[in-house]
Design a protein around this motif. Sequence first.
Motif, PDB file in Angstrom:
ATOM      1  N   LYS A   4      21.566  -8.598  44.528  1.00 14.43           N
ATOM      2  CA  LYS A   4      22.204  -9.872  44.182  1.00 14.43           C
ATOM      3  C   LYS A   4      21.231 -10.792  43.449  1.00 14.43           C
ATOM      4  O   LYS A   4      21.612 -11.456  42.473  1.00 14.43           O
ATOM      5  CB  LYS A   4      22.731 -10.551  45.449  1.00 14.43           C
ATOM      6  N   VAL A   5      19.967 -10.805  43.875  1.00 16.48           N
ATOM      7  CA  VAL A   5      18.962 -11.632  43.209  1.00 16.48           C
ATOM      8  C   VAL A   5      18.746 -11.155  41.780  1.00 16.48           C
ATOM      9  O   VAL A   5      18.659 -11.956  40.844  1.00 16.48           O
ATOM     10  CB  VAL A   5      17.636 -11.623  44.007  1.00 16.48           C
ATOM     11  N   VAL A   6      18.677  -9.839  41.591  1.00 13.54           N
ATOM     12  CA  VAL A   6      18.491  -9.288  40.247  1.00 13.54           C
ATOM     13  C   VAL A   6      19.682  -9.619  39.356  1.00 13.54           C
ATOM     14  O   VAL A   6      19.518  -9.993  38.184  1.00 13.54           O
ATOM     15  CB  VAL A   6      18.248  -7.760  40.323  1.00 13.54           C
ATOM     16  N   LYS A   8      21.884 -12.895  34.923  1.00 19.08           N
ATOM     17  CA  LYS A   8      22.803 -13.931  34.431  1.00 19.08           C
ATOM     18  C   LYS A   8      22.029 -15.133  33.889  1.00 19.08           C
ATOM     19  O   LYS A   8      22.359 -15.678  32.834  1.00 19.08           O
ATOM     20  CB  LYS A   8      23.748 -14.379  35.557  1.00 19.08           C
ATOM     21  N   ALA A   9      20.972 -15.539  34.590  1.00 17.90           N
ATOM     22  CA  ALA A   9      20.167 -16.673  34.135  1.00 17.90           C
ATOM     23  C   ALA A   9      19.479 -16.339  32.815  1.00 17.90           C
ATOM     24  O   ALA A   9      19.409 -17.189  31.903  1.00 17.90           O
ATOM     25  CB  ALA A   9      19.136 -17.044  35.194  1.00 17.90           C
ATOM     26  N   ALA A  10      18.977 -15.111  32.679  1.00 13.70           N
ATOM     27  CA  ALA A  10      18.322 -14.703  31.429  1.00 13.70           C
ATOM     28  C   ALA A  10      19.326 -14.665  30.287  1.00 13.70           C
ATOM     29  O   ALA A  10      19.000 -15.058  29.148  1.00 13.70           O
ATOM     30  CB  ALA A  10      17.660 -13.335  31.610  1.00 13.70           C
ATOM     31  N   GLU A  11      20.552 -14.227  30.547  1.00 17.08           N
ATOM     32  CA  GLU A  11      21.585 -14.211  29.511  1.00 17.08           C
ATOM     33  C   GLU A  11      21.949 -15.628  29.091  1.00 17.08           C
ATOM     34  O   GLU A  11      22.139 -15.899  27.899  1.00 17.08           O
ATOM     35  CB  GLU A  11      22.821 -13.454  30.004  1.00 17.08           C
ATOM     36  N   ASP A  12      22.034 -16.526  30.065  1.00 18.02           N
ATOM     37  CA  ASP A  12      22.312 -17.926  29.738  1.00 18.02           C
ATOM     38  C   ASP A  12      21.183 -18.517  28.902  1.00 18.02           C
ATOM     39  O   ASP A  12      21.425 -19.271  27.951  1.00 18.02           O
ATOM     40  CB  ASP A  12      22.516 -18.751  31.011  1.00 18.02           C
ATOM     41  N   GLU A  13      19.955 -18.174  29.253  1.00 21.71           N
ATOM     42  CA  GLU A  13      18.796 -18.645  28.492  1.00 21.71           C
ATOM     43  C   GLU A  13      18.831 -18.099  27.064  1.00 21.71           C
ATOM     44  O   GLU A  13      18.530 -18.819  26.104  1.00 21.71           O
ATOM     45  CB  GLU A  13      17.515 -18.206  29.207  1.00 21.71           C
ATOM     46  N   LEU A  14      19.214 -16.842  26.912  1.00 19.43           N
ATOM     47  CA  LEU A  14      19.321 -16.239  25.586  1.00 19.43           C
ATOM     48  C   LEU A  14      20.408 -16.931  24.761  1.00 19.43           C
ATOM     49  O   LEU A  14      20.213 -17.242  23.584  1.00 19.43           O
ATOM     50  CB  LEU A  14      19.604 -14.741  25.702  1.00 19.43           C
ATOM     51  N   ILE A  56      17.202  -8.333  14.193  1.00 21.14           N
ATOM     52  CA  ILE A  56      17.347  -8.856  15.559  1.00 21.14           C
ATOM     53  C   ILE A  56      18.081  -7.822  16.389  1.00 21.14           C
ATOM     54  O   ILE A  56      19.178  -7.386  16.043  1.00 21.14           O
ATOM     55  CB  ILE A  56      18.110 -10.192  15.555  1.00 21.14           C
ATOM     56  N   GLU A  57      17.456  -7.470  17.468  1.00 21.09           N
ATOM     57  CA  GLU A  57      18.028  -6.464  18.360  1.00 21.09           C
ATOM     58  C   GLU A  57      18.823  -7.168  19.451  1.00 21.09           C
ATOM     59  O   GLU A  57      18.374  -8.159  20.023  1.00 21.09           O
ATOM     60  CB  GLU A  57      16.895  -5.638  18.980  1.00 21.09           C
ATOM     61  N   ASP A  58      19.989  -6.656  19.747  1.00 18.83           N
ATOM     62  CA  ASP A  58      20.809  -7.250  20.804  1.00 18.83           C
ATOM     63  C   ASP A  58      20.260  -6.796  22.156  1.00 18.83           C
ATOM     64  O   ASP A  58      20.221  -5.605  22.454  1.00 18.83           O
ATOM     65  CB  ASP A  58      22.272  -6.818  20.646  1.00 18.83           C
ATOM     66  N   VAL A  59      19.820  -7.756  22.951  1.00 25.27           N
ATOM     67  CA  VAL A  59      19.212  -7.431  24.246  1.00 25.27           C
ATOM     68  C   VAL A  59      20.140  -7.748  25.411  1.00 25.27           C
ATOM     69  O   VAL A  59      19.722  -7.746  26.559  1.00 25.27           O
ATOM     70  CB  VAL A  59      17.865  -8.177  24.425  1.00 25.27           C
ATOM     71  N   ARG A  60      21.362  -7.996  25.114  1.00 24.62           N
ATOM     72  CA  ARG A  60      22.307  -8.311  26.190  1.00 24.62           C
ATOM     73  C   ARG A  60      22.613  -7.059  27.006  1.00 24.62           C
ATOM     74  O   ARG A  60      22.723  -5.962  26.475  1.00 24.62           O
ATOM     75  CB  ARG A  60      23.593  -8.892  25.630  1.00 24.62           C
ATOM     76  N   ILE A  61      22.787  -7.275  28.280  1.00 25.92           N
ATOM     77  CA  ILE A  61      23.112  -6.183  29.198  1.00 25.92           C
ATOM     78  C   ILE A  61      24.631  -6.122  29.321  1.00 25.92           C
ATOM     79  O   ILE A  61      25.276  -7.153  29.544  1.00 25.92           O
ATOM     80  CB  ILE A  61      22.458  -6.412  30.576  1.00 25.92           C
ATOM     81  N   PRO A  62      25.207  -4.951  29.130  1.00 19.42           N
ATOM     82  CA  PRO A  62      26.663  -4.866  29.238  1.00 19.42           C
ATOM     83  C   PRO A  62      27.151  -5.262  30.633  1.00 19.42           C
ATOM     84  O   PRO A  62      26.491  -4.999  31.633  1.00 19.42           O
ATOM     85  CB  PRO A  62      26.976  -3.394  28.942  1.00 19.42           C
ATOM     86  N   GLN A  63      28.292  -5.875  30.679  1.00 22.35           N
ATOM     87  CA  GLN A  63      28.839  -6.368  31.943  1.00 22.35           C
ATOM     88  C   GLN A  63      29.574  -5.245  32.680  1.00 22.35           C
ATOM     89  O   GLN A  63      30.796  -5.205  32.706  1.00 22.35           O
ATOM     90  CB  GLN A  63      29.785  -7.542  31.682  1.00 22.35           C
ATOM     91  N   THR A  64      28.847  -4.340  33.253  1.00 20.10           N
ATOM     92  CA  THR A  64      29.461  -3.254  34.019  1.00 20.10           C
ATOM     93  C   THR A  64      29.017  -3.351  35.473  1.00 20.10           C
ATOM     94  O   THR A  64      28.667  -2.379  36.095  1.00 20.10           O
ATOM     95  CB  THR A  64      29.054  -1.882  33.459  1.00 20.10           C
TER      96      THR A  64
END
Length: 171
Positions: A134-136, A141-147, A6-14
Amino acid sequence: DTSLTIEDVRIPQTQEYFVLQDLQANALLFREELRQLQEAVKAQRNGVKLNRSSLLPGLSFVFDYGYQGEEYIFSEEYDYWMASGVFSWTLFNGGKNKASIQKAKLEQMRLETRQLELENQVKLDVLTAYQNLKVVIESIKAAEDELTSAEQNFDIVSKKWAEGMTPQIEY
């Protein structure tokens, strides 16, 4: 029985939050077409001053010194000098000066309006890009919550499968 990688697909919070006014000011600062219009406005202001100066009188002085004669003899009796002064002032020329001043002022106003229009267009472009950013960010954030939700759901289903409470197909 094969293990999955499983590959971590999270985007770092920078994420950096920018101030919209700063972004717009930066965009206006480095636009070549704005600099060109600013210089054109300056030149047109000088054109207005030039046209106004045609209403003022002119005064010219000339002084000539040299030698004259049929031979090249440099002595005091062949010296030549002349001084003259000219004063001129156009008192009436059918409103030509006034019309040229008015034309120069109108051209200056046109350039200033074009400059303001271009500045507003650049600000609008920056605002649009800012809103898109801002939309992106919200989409990420929504995709991370879904993950996160999917991971939690998988954990629950895998625990149920390990206990034998869920069929293989659901797992």
